[in-house]
Design a protein around this motif. Structure first.
Motif, PDB file in Angstrom:
ATOM      1  N   CYS A   1     -37.846 -24.578 -93.257  1.00 18.91           N
ATOM      2  CA  CYS A   1     -38.169 -25.998 -93.085  1.00 18.91           C
ATOM      3  C   CYS A   1     -36.864 -26.761 -93.190  1.00 18.91           C
ATOM      4  N   LEU A   2     -36.285 -27.087 -92.037  1.00 19.88           N
ATOM      5  CA  LEU A   2     -34.973 -27.736 -92.017  1.00 19.88           C
ATOM      6  C   LEU A   2     -35.063 -29.255 -91.959  1.00 19.88           C
ATOM      7  N   GLU A   3     -36.272 -29.795 -91.831  1.00 15.97           N
ATOM      8  CA  GLU A   3     -36.472 -31.240 -91.938  1.00 15.97           C
ATOM      9  C   GLU A   3     -37.787 -31.488 -92.649  1.00 15.97           C
ATOM     10  N   TRP A   4     -37.785 -32.483 -93.547  1.00 18.35           N
ATOM     11  CA  TRP A   4     -39.002 -32.837 -94.256  1.00 18.35           C
ATOM     12  C   TRP A   4     -38.964 -34.317 -94.572  1.00 18.35           C
ATOM     13  N   SER A   5     -40.118 -34.969 -94.471  1.00 20.84           N
ATOM     14  CA  SER A   5     -40.255 -36.346 -94.946  1.00 20.84           C
ATOM     15  C   SER A   5     -41.740 -36.582 -95.193  1.00 20.84           C
ATOM     16  N   GLN A   6     -42.032 -37.573 -95.987  1.00 18.79           N
ATOM     17  CA  GLN A   6     -43.437 -37.882 -96.284  1.00 18.79           C
ATOM     18  C   GLN A   6     -43.650 -39.378 -96.198  1.00 18.79           C
TER      19      GLN A   6
END
Length: 222
Positions: free
Chosen positions: A217-222
């Motif tokens: 998972c090289l990008e994450w945001s919430q």
């Protein structure tokens, strides 16, 4: 940043015009600009992922920043540029990532490149597999690249998260990307831009049901 935060891995996105310019510098006897950064990360014990994009227009505004699917001579030149870049920078990289976000996001492909053509093949996936084959051939033939791993393109558009288009069409494309990544990548990358933990779990469940490969998972945001 890695030194200040204690990060164990970083990801850099480079574009094809940058690696072509780097090749010109090398021919002129000047070192690749990115090498100093890669070597500094290595000295800090930081694992580096390099994503290569092939924009239609490097100056395009967000939302219009499609990536190209080269054909003919342009494809051969693109593969040659990648080959030169990996030979020079690959010894300092841990991962080469095939693309950013082909299903929706920076680097997405145009709809006609995400649908099967008259021959039944999807043009963008054919291109991604050519890039993977080039990287795989290099790491098999170059001892300094034997460690290099290949990450799939970053997957978005899962479970109705697509930025555009009909969900069924997006899901069909994502499934085709997953099948392709299962054949030619060492890991499948998912970008978890989600509204809740439940959505993140649903995306992971969806992907794991469709590929035996490990996930990143090289990008994450919430």
């Amino acid at each position: 940043v890695a030194r200040e935060t204690g990060a164990q891995a970083v990801r850099l996105i480079v574009k094809d015009h940058q690696i072509r310019r780097a090749a010109l510098r090398e021919r002129q006897g000047r070192p690749l600009e990115i090498l100093e950064r890669l070597q500094a990360f290595r000295a800090q014990g930081v694992e580096v992922v390099v994503t290569v994009r092939w924009p239609e227009d490097p100056e395009a505004l967000p939302g219009e920043d499609y990536d190209a699917v080269p054909e003919g001579l342009a494809r051969e030149q693109g593969l040659a540029a990648l080959r030169g870049f990996l030979k020079e920078a690959g010894p300092w990289m841990a991962w080469y990532q095939l693309q950013n976000e082909p299903a929706g996001g920076a680097g997405k492909y145009r709809p006609e490149h995400r649908r099967p053509g008259a021959d039944g093949r999807i043009p963008s996936i054919t291109w991604l597999e050519a890039l993977a084959a080039e990287a795989d051939a290099l790491r098999r033939s170059e001892p300094s690249l034997a460690h290099l791993r290949i990450a799939s393109a970053g997957l978005t558009g899962i479970l109705g998260l697509a930025e555009e288009g009909d969900d069924k069409e997006v899901h069909a494309y994502v499934d085709a990307l997953l099948a392709s990544a299962s054949r030619c990548a060492d890991a499948v990358d998912i970008h978890l831009h989600v509204a809740s933990l439940e959505e993140a779990k649903a995306v992971v469940t969806y992907v794991k049901a469709r590929t035996p490969k490990p996930l990143t998972c090289l990008e994450w945001s919430q």
